[in-house]
Scaffold this motif. Structure first.
Motif, PDB file in Angstrom:
ATOM      1  N   ALA A 146       0.838  -1.207   0.000  1.00 36.92           N
ATOM      2  CA  ALA A 146       0.000   0.000   0.000  1.00 36.92           C
ATOM      3  C   ALA A 146       0.876   1.261   0.000  1.00 36.92           C
ATOM      4  O   ALA A 146       0.594   2.230  -0.706  1.00 36.92           O
ATOM      5  CB  ALA A 146      -0.917  -0.007   1.218  1.00 36.92           C
ATOM      6  N   ARG A 147       1.957   1.213   0.778  1.00 28.02           N
ATOM      7  CA  ARG A 147       2.866   2.367   0.848  1.00 28.02           C
ATOM      8  C   ARG A 147       3.515   2.625  -0.510  1.00 28.02           C
ATOM      9  O   ARG A 147       3.649   3.775  -0.936  1.00 28.02           O
ATOM     10  CB  ARG A 147       3.924   2.116   1.922  1.00 28.02           C
ATOM     11  N   ALA A 148       3.895   1.552  -1.203  1.00 32.46           N
ATOM     12  CA  ALA A 148       4.495   1.726  -2.536  1.00 32.46           C
ATOM     13  C   ALA A 148       3.470   2.319  -3.508  1.00 32.46           C
ATOM     14  O   ALA A 148       3.809   3.163  -4.341  1.00 32.46           O
ATOM     15  CB  ALA A 148       5.016   0.387  -3.057  1.00 32.46           C
ATOM     16  N   LEU A 149       2.193   1.899  -3.371  1.00 30.51           N
ATOM     17  CA  LEU A 149       1.157   2.445  -4.262  1.00 30.51           C
ATOM     18  C   LEU A 149       0.955   3.941  -4.030  1.00 30.51           C
ATOM     19  O   LEU A 149       0.629   4.681  -4.961  1.00 30.51           O
ATOM     20  CB  LEU A 149      -0.166   1.696  -4.063  1.00 30.51           C
ATOM     21  N   MET A 150       1.159   4.395  -2.783  1.00 31.10           N
ATOM     22  CA  MET A 150       1.016   5.829  -2.454  1.00 31.10           C
ATOM     23  C   MET A 150       1.945   6.687  -3.318  1.00 31.10           C
ATOM     24  O   MET A 150       1.695   7.874  -3.506  1.00 31.10           O
ATOM     25  CB  MET A 150       1.324   6.084  -0.982  1.00 31.10           C
ATOM     26  N   GLY A 151       3.014   6.100  -3.824  1.00 31.21           N
ATOM     27  CA  GLY A 151       3.921   6.839  -4.717  1.00 31.21           C
ATOM     28  C   GLY A 151       3.464   6.798  -6.174  1.00 31.21           C
ATOM     29  O   GLY A 151       4.168   7.290  -7.050  1.00 31.21           O
ATOM     30  N   ASN A 152       2.278   6.227  -6.422  1.00 23.74           N
ATOM     31  CA  ASN A 152       1.733   6.140  -7.780  1.00 23.74           C
ATOM     32  C   ASN A 152       2.770   5.692  -8.815  1.00 23.74           C
ATOM     33  O   ASN A 152       3.029   6.393  -9.800  1.00 23.74           O
ATOM     34  CB  ASN A 152       1.095   7.472  -8.178  1.00 23.74           C
ATOM     35  N   PRO A 153       3.350   4.498  -8.596  1.00 22.81           N
ATOM     36  CA  PRO A 153       4.374   4.032  -9.528  1.00 22.81           C
ATOM     37  C   PRO A 153       3.783   3.648 -10.886  1.00 22.81           C
ATOM     38  O   PRO A 153       2.625   3.238 -10.968  1.00 22.81           O
ATOM     39  CB  PRO A 153       4.920   2.770  -8.828  1.00 22.81           C
ATOM     40  N   ASP A 154       4.580   3.805 -11.922  1.00 25.76           N
ATOM     41  CA  ASP A 154       4.177   3.329 -13.260  1.00 25.76           C
ATOM     42  C   ASP A 154       4.473   1.842 -13.393  1.00 25.76           C
ATOM     43  O   ASP A 154       3.827   1.151 -14.164  1.00 25.76           O
ATOM     44  CB  ASP A 154       4.920   4.117 -14.340  1.00 25.76           C
ATOM     45  N   VAL A 155       5.501   1.378 -12.682  1.00 31.39           N
ATOM     46  CA  VAL A 155       5.773  -0.062 -12.588  1.00 31.39           C
ATOM     47  C   VAL A 155       6.008  -0.379 -11.117  1.00 31.39           C
ATOM     48  O   VAL A 155       6.758   0.318 -10.429  1.00 31.39           O
ATOM     49  CB  VAL A 155       7.020  -0.469 -13.409  1.00 31.39           C
ATOM     50  N   LEU A 156       5.326  -1.426 -10.641  1.00 27.16           N
ATOM     51  CA  LEU A 156       5.456  -1.835  -9.246  1.00 27.16           C
ATOM     52  C   LEU A 156       6.279  -3.119  -9.196  1.00 27.16           C
ATOM     53  O   LEU A 156       5.909  -4.114  -9.828  1.00 27.16           O
ATOM     54  CB  LEU A 156       4.052  -2.075  -8.670  1.00 27.16           C
ATOM     55  N   MET A 157       7.384  -3.089  -8.467  1.00 26.44           N
ATOM     56  CA  MET A 157       8.216  -4.288  -8.326  1.00 26.44           C
ATOM     57  C   MET A 157       8.019  -4.867  -6.928  1.00 26.44           C
ATOM     58  O   MET A 157       8.172  -4.170  -5.922  1.00 26.44           O
ATOM     59  CB  MET A 157       9.696  -3.947  -8.546  1.00 26.44           C
ATOM     60  N   LEU A 158       7.671  -6.166  -6.872  1.00 24.86           N
ATOM     61  CA  LEU A 158       7.400  -6.847  -5.595  1.00 24.86           C
ATOM     62  C   LEU A 158       8.365  -8.021  -5.469  1.00 24.86           C
ATOM     63  O   LEU A 158       8.304  -8.966  -6.269  1.00 24.86           O
ATOM     64  CB  LEU A 158       5.969  -7.387  -5.577  1.00 24.86           C
ATOM     65  N   ASP A 159       9.230  -7.975  -4.474  1.00 25.04           N
ATOM     66  CA  ASP A 159      10.225  -9.042  -4.319  1.00 25.04           C
ATOM     67  C   ASP A 159       9.699 -10.110  -3.361  1.00 25.04           C
ATOM     68  O   ASP A 159       9.574  -9.868  -2.159  1.00 25.04           O
ATOM     69  CB  ASP A 159      11.538  -8.444  -3.811  1.00 25.04           C
TER      70      ASP A 159
END
Ligand SMILES: Nc1ncnc2c1ncn2[C@@H]1O[C@H](COP(=O)(O)OP(=O)(O)O)[C@@H](O)[C@H]1O
Ligand SMILES: [Mg+2]
Length: 234
Positions: A146-159
């Motif tokens: 959710a925190r990463a989405l708050m940055g409105n990424p164009d590509v989301l990387m999940l390790d």
């Protein structure tokens, strides 16, 4: 379709140990690509290389048509590359809401703000004032995404998002990624959980000892039992 994120011939080292060997992969807009392979094959190093956290010695990173090779991680983040590392890094002494606010990135806006995030993650909406450090592993994983989405990424990387989570939480994570896909989010994830990877991905790239050894659609990969046996912990 033109790729939004490309790694071309990345060679990455930790000191003198050569970890990635000419790693090449790409992600098209709206696609979910899964990087697979056993422990220690270089999945995390690939993310760190793309993000500029462990810059490759040679090779090229192209993001949104721009050569971003050698960029620092904060620049990649501002350009719209989001990263949820394996170790999650929730800030324990901060509340859920504060953790989310910390995910904002200057200059970036879009569909994700605190209201949209709380709508997508009702679990977090129910405990905005809880301290991050008191959350369960599954709740922390949801909070970091959710925190990463708050940055409105164009590509989301999940390790390795499903690592160490209970089957119930893994099910929730699957639904979350499917929701994000339905909303055209572009995702690059890594996984060791074959079932999970097959359920959420469009395409799979397999790494072994720092080399890309396979790439194909999920439909093709599903049938590659020899490859599963040879390169995955199944
Ligand atoms: N900070 C580091 N310093 C030295 N070697 C490292 C470091 N991090 C990872 N490695 C080594 O690099 C290789 C790839 O690791 P990693 O990218 O974490 O693999 P994976 O994510 O696929 O498990 C492994 O052999 C690992 O021991
Ligand atoms: Mg890893």
């Amino acid at each position: 379709m033109e790729s939004i994120l490309k790694a071309i011939d990345l060679n990455t080292f930790y000191d003198r140990s050569h970890i990635l060997f000419n790693v090449t992969l790409e992600v098209a807009p709206g696609e979910t690509v899964c990087l697979m392979g056993r422990n220690g094959v270089g999945k995390t190093t690939t993310f760190r290389s793309l993000m500029g956290l462990t810059p490759p010695k040679t090779g090229t990173v192209v993001f949104k048509g721009k050569d971003c090779s050698g960029w620092a991680s904060y620049r990649m983040a501002r350009m719209g590359l989001g990263f949820v590392p394996e170790d999650r890094r929730i800030l324990g002494p901060f509340t859920v809401r504060e953790n989310l606010e910390l995910g904002r990135i200057p200059g970036r806006s879009g569909r994700w703000d605190i209201d949209a995030v709380f709508k997508q993650f009702p679990l977090l909406a129910d405990m905005p004032e809880r301290m991050g450090g008191t959350l369960s592993g599954g709740e922390q994983q949801m909070l970091t995404i959710a925190r990463a989405l708050m940055g409105n990424p164009d590509v989301l990387m999940l390790d390795e998002p499903s690592e160490g989570l209970s089957p119930v939480i893994v099910g929730e994570l699957k639904r979350l990624i499917q929701d994000l896909k339905a909303a055209d989010t572009t995702i690059l994830l890594s996984e060791q959980n074959l079932k999970f990877a097959l359920a959420v991905s469009d395409r799979v790239v397999v790494l072994d000892k720092g080399h890309v050894v396979y790439g194909g659609s999920v439909a093709q990969f599903q049938k590659e039992e020899k490859i599963h046996k040879k390169y995955l912990a199944v």
